[in-house]
Scaffold this motif. Sequence first.
Motif, PDB file in Angstrom:
ATOM      1  N   ILE A 275      -1.618   1.342  -3.796  1.00 12.11           N
ATOM      2  CA  ILE A 275      -2.830   1.771  -4.510  1.00 12.11           C
ATOM      3  C   ILE A 275      -4.075   1.514  -3.658  1.00 12.11           C
ATOM      4  N   ALA A 276      -5.125   2.274  -3.955  1.00 15.29           N
ATOM      5  CA  ALA A 276      -6.381   2.098  -3.211  1.00 15.29           C
ATOM      6  C   ALA A 276      -7.562   2.349  -4.129  1.00 15.29           C
ATOM      7  N   ALA A 277      -8.658   1.651  -3.868  1.00 20.09           N
ATOM      8  CA  ALA A 277      -9.895   1.886  -4.625  1.00 20.09           C
ATOM      9  C   ALA A 277     -11.067   1.278  -3.882  1.00 20.09           C
TER      10      ALA A 277
ATOM     11  N   VAL B  82      -6.775  -1.505  -0.116  1.00 22.24           N
ATOM     12  CA  VAL B  82      -5.494  -0.788  -0.184  1.00 22.24           C
ATOM     13  C   VAL B  82      -4.401  -1.854  -0.316  1.00 22.24           C
ATOM     14  N   SER B  83      -3.549  -1.728  -1.329  1.00 27.21           N
ATOM     15  CA  SER B  83      -2.541  -2.759  -1.542  1.00 27.21           C
ATOM     16  C   SER B  83      -1.196  -2.165  -1.919  1.00 27.21           C
ATOM     17  N   GLY B  84      -0.146  -2.747  -1.414  1.00 24.73           N
ATOM     18  CA  GLY B  84       1.206  -2.287  -1.735  1.00 24.73           C
ATOM     19  C   GLY B  84       2.091  -2.313  -0.499  1.00 24.73           C
ATOM     20  N   GLN B  85       3.369  -2.005  -0.737  1.00 27.59           N
ATOM     21  CA  GLN B  85       4.358  -2.078   0.358  1.00 27.59           C
ATOM     22  C   GLN B  85       3.938  -1.283   1.597  1.00 27.59           C
ATOM     23  N   GLU B  86       3.316  -0.114   1.355  1.00 24.03           N
ATOM     24  CA  GLU B  86       3.010   0.791   2.464  1.00 24.03           C
ATOM     25  C   GLU B  86       1.572   0.655   2.968  1.00 24.03           C
ATOM     26  N   ALA B  87       0.856  -0.347   2.443  1.00 20.52           N
ATOM     27  CA  ALA B  87      -0.583  -0.413   2.722  1.00 20.52           C
ATOM     28  C   ALA B  87      -0.893  -0.407   4.218  1.00 20.52           C
TER      29      ALA B  87
ATOM     30  N   GLU C  15      -5.026  10.758   1.077  1.00 22.50           N
ATOM     31  CA  GLU C  15      -4.249  11.892   1.607  1.00 22.50           C
ATOM     32  C   GLU C  15      -2.815  11.450   1.871  1.00 22.50           C
ATOM     33  N   GLU C  16      -2.653  10.160   2.071  1.00 24.82           N
ATOM     34  CA  GLU C  16      -1.313   9.614   2.313  1.00 24.82           C
ATOM     35  C   GLU C  16      -0.636   9.379   0.964  1.00 24.82           C
ATOM     36  N   ASN C  17       0.506   8.723   0.999  1.00 29.60           N
ATOM     37  CA  ASN C  17       1.242   8.504  -0.246  1.00 29.60           C
ATOM     38  C   ASN C  17       0.674   7.271  -0.974  1.00 29.60           C
ATOM     39  N   VAL C  18      -0.592   7.393  -1.350  1.00 27.39           N
ATOM     40  CA  VAL C  18      -1.300   6.281  -1.977  1.00 27.39           C
ATOM     41  C   VAL C  18      -1.961   6.812  -3.234  1.00 27.39           C
ATOM     42  N   ARG C  19      -1.923   6.017  -4.301  1.00 24.14           N
ATOM     43  CA  ARG C  19      -2.491   6.492  -5.561  1.00 24.14           C
ATOM     44  C   ARG C  19      -3.766   5.701  -5.857  1.00 24.14           C
ATOM     45  N   PRO C  20      -4.762   6.368  -6.523  1.00 22.62           N
ATOM     46  CA  PRO C  20      -5.980   5.626  -6.877  1.00 22.62           C
ATOM     47  C   PRO C  20      -5.642   4.500  -7.865  1.00 22.62           C
ATOM     48  N   ALA C  21      -6.217   3.320  -7.641  1.00 22.26           N
ATOM     49  CA  ALA C  21      -5.913   2.178  -8.522  1.00 22.26           C
ATOM     50  C   ALA C  21      -6.598   2.342  -9.867  1.00 22.26           C
ATOM     51  N   LYS C  22      -5.936   1.822 -10.900  1.00 20.36           N
ATOM     52  CA  LYS C  22      -6.541   1.830 -12.241  1.00 20.36           C
ATOM     53  C   LYS C  22      -7.427   0.581 -12.376  1.00 20.36           C
TER      54      LYS C  22
ATOM     55  N   THR D  63      -5.825  -7.076  -9.747  1.00 22.27           N
ATOM     56  CA  THR D  63      -5.669  -8.386 -10.386  1.00 22.27           C
ATOM     57  C   THR D  63      -4.376  -8.432 -11.199  1.00 22.27           C
ATOM     58  N   PHE D  64      -4.019  -7.299 -11.797  1.00 19.65           N
ATOM     59  CA  PHE D  64      -2.769  -7.221 -12.548  1.00 19.65           C
ATOM     60  C   PHE D  64      -1.581  -7.528 -11.627  1.00 19.65           C
ATOM     61  N   ARG D  65      -1.625  -6.950 -10.427  1.00 19.86           N
ATOM     62  CA  ARG D  65      -0.550  -7.224  -9.475  1.00 19.86           C
ATOM     63  C   ARG D  65      -0.564  -8.696  -9.049  1.00 19.86           C
TER      64      ARG D  65
END
Length: 464
Positions: free
Chosen positions: A9-11, A26-31, A106-113, A118-120
Amino acid sequence: MIHSTDDTIAAIATPIGEGAISVIRVSGQEAIKTVSRKFLSKTNLNNVKSHTAHFGKIINQMGDIIDEVICVVYKMPNSYTGEDTVEISCHGGIQNTKKVLNCILEENVRPAKPGEFTFRAFLNGKMDLSQAEAVADIIHSQSEKGHKISLHQLEGELSKKIFELRDKLVKATSLLELELDFVEENIELINAETVEEIITNCLAEVKLLMKSFFIGRIAKEGVSVALVGIPNSGKSSLMNAILKEERAIVTEIPGTTRDFIEERYTHDGILYRLIDTAGLRNTKDLVEIEGIKRTWNIIEKADVVIFIHDATTEMLPEENSFLEKIKTASAEKKSIIIANNKIDLLKNVTNVEHENLSNIEVFTSAKTLEGVENLVQEISRSIFTTDKIEIGETTIITNQRHFQALERTKEQLESALTSIKQKKSEEFIALDLRGAIDSIGEIVGLVTTEDILNEIFSKFCIGK
Ligand code: GDP
């Protein structure tokens, strides 16, 4: 809302607007892999150490340079979220920041909610639920004291206390359950007093925490002060006088309708919300009646009520009856201050002292400001002497959700104590204790439901 956590995710993590820099998280396995594909630099982000900063350029799919940035890389589990994270510091400004974010999306990243980082962090055990809530509180804090309490909460002060209490209750329950196992063999392992003692002590601590909510709520939300009185007593003038004296940052209440006027000031690190109300009087005018109805609603909710009386006149029977009604409408914790106003028009102030009134009385002039500073002091004193809790001395709760969980814990502990007194079987007592353990565990998120999590994290801003 509960989102999946295996995607990246990213924001934008900084406020949207013009500033020197903006930060995109940007956070996550693929960050790291993802950002490295968009990062033109002599450094390959995939090969760098955690907690290092790297200069380079962000490029879009077409290979165009979008901005010059610094990327800070955090490797799991040593990041805010507990996942691989890259924080991109780019130049500020709405257009530029959005363009940089779009390159990442543009990559395989989704906008963070809202609140998703903090939820993660919560899911990955970086913080418990009360600490996650403290993050939101720090961001939204409006006063120095409120900020201080939230910081203590983030540092785990409340969590520590809750875990300690919970551990004690778990111990008491296991003693009881051990007893249950041996009951057929007629062996008494513990005496009831040990369990009773643990429960009694925990109950006292739970009550103390509940008591701290009064101060905690005030430190977080501010003190609401209603200015009331008959028309022309000087409510609006006194409000302006207090604001002038306190050099208030005058803010409008959010929302569209302004049924009443609310202004804010801070004094001694606490936020005060002054509410000017429609003058109280017996009237047949329908519009006025509606306004007065609202005044009574405000009186009921206010922490402090200042009853303003024009000192150049006698206390009218109408005013006395309003004062009586205010006392009845007030909860026990409410402070009522009588402000005898317009003393600049009097020769001898002592003439106006009212006998038989059990309230705090002050003498003011909204015109010359005489006595106004004293009134400000009295407002603060009336709040902080009704409850002896000092900020910094003890753990303070500021959150309604925590208060409600403690309330349930208290009821279950009381029920357990009653069962002990009535010499009911251990099973009953253990059942109540299990309930109390669950209730208190809700505060730190040991027991949660999707609804609770949604409620908490939806209040966060995006990027947090
Ligand atoms: P409200 O209807 O209670 O809000 O009263 P206002 O604040 O509008 O005041 C009513 C009138 O009393 C105005 O003419 C004010 O200028 C005047 N007034 C208010 N406070 C004082 C004061 O302390 N001294 C003097 N001399 N006049 C005052």
